[in-house]
Scaffold this motif. Structure first.
Motif, short mmCIF file in Angstrom:
data_model
loop_
_atom_site.label_atom_id
_atom_site.label_comp_id
_atom_site.label_asym_id
_atom_site.label_seq_id
_atom_site.Cartn_x
_atom_site.Cartn_y
_atom_site.Cartn_z
N LEU A 39 -95.92 -21.70 48.76
CA LEU A 39 -95.28 -22.82 48.92
C LEU A 39 -95.35 -23.26 50.19
O LEU A 39 -94.80 -22.31 51.10
N LEU A 40 -95.65 -24.58 50.42
CA LEU A 40 -95.96 -25.08 51.84
C LEU A 40 -94.57 -25.80 52.04
O LEU A 40 -94.14 -26.45 51.63
N VAL A 41 -94.03 -25.10 53.44
CA VAL A 41 -92.75 -25.53 53.87
C VAL A 41 -93.12 -25.84 55.39
O VAL A 41 -93.58 -25.07 56.21
N GLY A 42 -92.63 -27.04 55.74
CA GLY A 42 -92.42 -27.68 57.16
C GLY A 42 -93.84 -27.83 57.73
O GLY A 42 -94.92 -27.43 56.98
N VAL A 43 -94.04 -28.03 58.93
CA VAL A 43 -95.15 -28.46 59.50
C VAL A 43 -96.01 -27.43 59.87
O VAL A 43 -97.27 -27.41 59.62
N ASN A 44 -95.57 -26.27 60.23
CA ASN A 44 -96.39 -25.21 60.37
C ASN A 44 -96.91 -24.56 59.15
O ASN A 44 -97.99 -23.98 59.11
N GLY A 45 -96.35 -24.67 57.96
CA GLY A 45 -96.71 -24.12 56.77
C GLY A 45 -98.21 -25.02 56.36
O GLY A 45 -99.03 -24.35 56.06
N TYR A 46 -97.58 -26.13 56.45
CA TYR A 46 -99.10 -27.18 56.12
C TYR A 46 -100.23 -26.89 57.25
O TYR A 46 -101.38 -27.08 57.06
N SER A 47 -99.67 -26.84 58.52
CA SER A 47 -100.69 -26.69 59.56
C SER A 47 -101.60 -25.35 59.34
O SER A 47 -102.94 -25.47 59.25
N GLN A 48 -100.87 -24.37 58.82
CA GLN A 48 -101.65 -23.10 58.60
C GLN A 48 -102.52 -23.17 57.38
O GLN A 48 -103.58 -22.82 57.42
N PHE A 49 -101.91 -23.74 56.39
CA PHE A 49 -102.82 -24.24 55.14
C PHE A 49 -104.22 -24.69 55.52
O PHE A 49 -105.20 -24.43 55.30
N PHE A 50 -103.87 -25.89 56.30
CA PHE A 50 -105.14 -26.73 56.57
C PHE A 50 -105.85 -26.01 57.34
O PHE A 50 -107.13 -26.20 57.42
N ALA A 51 -105.58 -25.36 58.36
CA ALA A 51 -106.44 -24.58 59.31
C ALA A 51 -107.18 -23.60 58.25
O ALA A 51 -108.68 -23.43 58.57
N ILE A 52 -106.70 -22.79 57.41
CA ILE A 52 -107.52 -21.93 56.33
C ILE A 52 -108.40 -22.52 55.69
O ILE A 52 -109.66 -22.51 55.47
N TYR A 53 -107.60 -23.44 54.40
CA TYR A 53 -108.30 -23.92 53.35
C TYR A 53 -109.02 -25.12 53.71
O TYR A 53 -109.75 -25.54 52.56
#
Length: 139
Positions: A39-53
């Motif tokens: 579950l993506l939450v907040g700017v950091n969650g999305y940022s981390q997801f985009f960095a990896i995936y």
């Protein structure tokens, strides 16, 4: 020669699959994350997801394309294999604490294992080895 063609084809397939996975993550991050149990939450969650995936998958795709173009440099394909195998290795470590991945993620893990191990299995043999000599006598 056959091994080189197979490795080249596998590298191209890995580049395509990694690019498509990055594109899917870019276009619909919530759905992709949800299919992996996140579950993506907040700017950091999305940022981390985009960095990896997105970022790491695009880097893997670029490395696979580079390795396919420079088949005479097997180290590039080996590094691509390590990128692929690092993911199931991390999941294996997590399995001790929380269990193996399930569903779609287990399928992805299997494909990563097959791709990485396939690249290593198709690694060009050094010239002058016994296996190299045997392949030339059969031709």
């Amino acid at each position: 020669m056959q091994r080189a063609r197979l490795r080249h084809s596998l590298l191209k397939l890995i580049a395509i699959a990694s690019s498509l996975a990055a594109l899917a993550a870019l276009l619909d991050p919530d759905r992709v994350a949800g299919s992996m149990g996140m579950l993506l939450v907040g700017v950091n969650g999305y940022s981390q997801f985009f960095a990896i995936y997105v970022g790491v998958r695009l880097a893997t795709a670029g490395l696979a394309l580079l390795a396919a173009r420079h088949g005479d440099q097997p180290l590039l394909g080996d590094i691509t294999a390590l990128f692929l195998l690092a993911q199931p290795a991390g999941r294996f470590i997590a399995a001790f604490a929380i269990g193996l991945p399930q569903g779609f993620l287990l399928v992805i893990c299997g494909l990563e294992l097959l791709g990485g191990l396939g690249l290593l299995a198709l690694r060009p043999r050094p010239v002058g080895t016994r296996a190299d000599e045997l392949s030339h006598t059969k031709s």
